[in-house]
Write a protein that holds these residues in place. Sequence first.
Motif, PDB file in Angstrom:
ATOM      1  N   UNK A 355      12.642 -35.911  55.433  1.00 29.61           N
ATOM      2  CA  UNK A 355      11.873 -36.551  56.495  1.00 29.61           C
ATOM      3  C   UNK A 355      11.973 -38.077  56.457  1.00 29.61           C
ATOM      4  N   UNK A 356      12.103 -38.670  55.268  1.00 33.79           N
ATOM      5  CA  UNK A 356      12.201 -40.122  55.180  1.00 33.79           C
ATOM      6  C   UNK A 356      13.424 -40.635  55.940  1.00 33.79           C
ATOM      7  N   UNK A 357      14.534 -39.896  55.858  1.00 37.32           N
ATOM      8  CA  UNK A 357      15.733 -40.285  56.588  1.00 37.32           C
ATOM      9  C   UNK A 357      15.601 -40.106  58.085  1.00 37.32           C
ATOM     10  N   UNK A 358      14.727 -39.207  58.513  1.00 38.66           N
ATOM     11  CA  UNK A 358      14.466 -39.036  59.936  1.00 38.66           C
ATOM     12  C   UNK A 358      13.575 -40.166  60.445  1.00 38.66           C
ATOM     13  N   UNK A 359      12.516 -40.460  59.678  1.00 35.33           N
ATOM     14  CA  UNK A 359      11.588 -41.533  60.058  1.00 35.33           C
ATOM     15  C   UNK A 359      12.296 -42.891  60.059  1.00 35.33           C
ATOM     16  N   UNK A 360      13.309 -43.049  59.190  1.00 32.21           N
ATOM     17  CA  UNK A 360      14.029 -44.329  59.116  1.00 32.21           C
ATOM     18  C   UNK A 360      14.691 -44.691  60.439  1.00 32.21           C
ATOM     19  N   UNK A 361      14.870 -43.700  61.312  1.00 30.11           N
ATOM     20  CA  UNK A 361      15.460 -43.980  62.623  1.00 30.11           C
ATOM     21  C   UNK A 361      14.578 -44.902  63.453  1.00 30.11           C
ATOM     22  N   UNK A 362      13.300 -44.942  63.168  1.00 28.12           N
ATOM     23  CA  UNK A 362      12.403 -45.857  63.878  1.00 28.12           C
ATOM     24  C   UNK A 362      12.813 -47.312  63.633  1.00 28.12           C
ATOM     25  N   UNK A 363      13.176 -47.627  62.392  1.00 23.58           N
ATOM     26  CA  UNK A 363      13.574 -49.001  62.046  1.00 23.58           C
ATOM     27  C   UNK A 363      15.049 -49.258  62.328  1.00 23.58           C
ATOM     28  N   UNK A 364      15.851 -48.224  62.218  1.00 23.08           N
ATOM     29  CA  UNK A 364      17.292 -48.374  62.424  1.00 23.08           C
ATOM     30  C   UNK A 364      17.736 -47.326  63.450  1.00 23.08           C
ATOM     31  N   UNK A 365      17.591 -47.626  64.744  1.00 22.82           N
ATOM     32  CA  UNK A 365      17.970 -46.659  65.790  1.00 22.82           C
ATOM     33  C   UNK A 365      19.489 -46.530  65.898  1.00 22.82           C
ATOM     34  N   UNK A 366      20.057 -45.833  64.933  1.00 20.94           N
ATOM     35  CA  UNK A 366      21.500 -45.656  64.880  1.00 20.94           C
ATOM     36  C   UNK A 366      21.795 -44.219  64.478  1.00 20.94           C
ATOM     37  N   UNK A 367      23.017 -43.802  64.703  1.00 16.12           N
ATOM     38  CA  UNK A 367      23.435 -42.455  64.337  1.00 16.12           C
ATOM     39  C   UNK A 367      24.931 -42.432  64.108  1.00 16.12           C
TER      40      UNK A 367
END
Length: 406
Positions: A355-367
Amino acid sequence: MADDKSTCVLWGWSGYRVASCRREERHGQPWCVIELALDREVPRRCSGCGSEVAAVHDQSQRRIRDLPIFDAAVELQMPRLRLACPDCGPRLEQLDWLDPHSRVTRRLALSVARLCAATSVRHAAEWHRVDWKTAKSIDFRHLEATLGPPDLDGVRLLAMDEFAIQKGHRYATVIVDPERKRVLWVGRGRSRADIRPFFELLGPRRCDAIQAVAMDMNSAFDLEVKAHCSNAEVVYDLFHVVAKYGREVIDRVRVDEANRLRQDAPARRIVKTSRWLLLRNRDSVPSHQVPRLDELLAANHALMTVYIMKDALKALWQCRHEDDARRRWQDWLDQAIQSGLSPLQAFARRLAPYVQGIVAHCRWPMGTNLVEGINNRIKVIKRVAYGFRDDAYFFLKIRAAFPGLG
C-alpha cells in the motif's frame, strides 16, 4: 587510363587520383571498378600521431567498397600504405575518408547506418550490396560511436519494467528516465543480480539523488532499489496492479461462477464468454456490448462485486492527498474482506503490504506507461529484424530509438 569525361564526377579520395575506371557484370549486377593511384604531391600522415611522414614501410593492394554510382556498385582498387613513423613505428596512413583496417569508405558506412535506422539490416545490406555481417558491424560501430555511454547526471526519477526478449520466458529489463523520456539502460534478465549493474553504473552519489522509481510489483526491483537508492520512494504502477487484479480476481470469480452454473448451460455460456467484456473499462466497451455487460452484472452478484471493486481500486491512483488515499484504501480493503469472495479476499491480503507504494502516487504521479510504450516499440524493432541474436546490438538499437528530449 580513364579520360576526363569518365572521371569528372569522381572525387573524394584525397591522397589518390583515378587511374582507370571500368564497368563489369557480377552475378547479373553492374559494378564500377575504379583503380586509384597514389598522388605523390599529397603529404602522408601517420594514423597514430598525425605527423607527416615521408618514409614508406610497405604497401599492399586493397579492395574498398564505396557508395554506388547510379545503378552500379563501386569497388576501389588501391594501394594502402604503411608509413615508417619515427615515433610510432610502422603505422597505416591516415585518410580522412577511410578508417584504419576498414574495407568500406566512411561515407558508405554512414549511408548503411542511416538506412539501418529506418529498416532491417538485411534490407540495408541488400540495398548497398554488402554482406549482412558487414552491414550489422557497420551499424553496431556507428551506434556505439554516436550514443556513447548514457548520461546519468541529474537523473531524479526512474521507471523500470521487463519485456520478453525470446520465447520460453526469457526477459530483459529496461530502465527509463521519465522526465527526459530516454532509455538509460537495458539488460538481460529481471532478477536483482540482473539489474544490479545499472545501479553500480549509477554510483552511490547519483543513487542518493534518485527520488522516486515507478515499477510493477516485482519484489526483485523493489528490493534492489531500496538497497541502492535509500532516498527513493517506490511507486507502483496502476496498469500492472489492475492487470493482476483481472487475472487473479475477475478471471477466477468468472470461472467459479461458470462452474456453479454447470446445470444452466445458456447462463454458463454467457459467463464463460464474458472475459474480455469484464476486463474492459466501461468507457471503452463498444456501444453494442453495453447492454450485454449491464445484463450480465445485474444477473450475477459476484461478477458485479468484483467489477465495481476494480473501479474502486483504480480510483486510488486518482487521489492527490495521502490521507485521502489511505482512507479510501482502508475502505476498499474492508469491503474486499467482507465480500465473501475468496479470490478477492486473497488478492486484498496480498496487496496490503504494497500500500505504501500505491499511496506514493499522490506525491509522485508517475507510472510505467512510458515504459509500456517503449516496450511496444521494442516489439516493432524485433519484428522488423526478425529477432536479434546479439544482445549488445539489440540494446543499442533500443537506446537509439529513445534518445530523449535533449
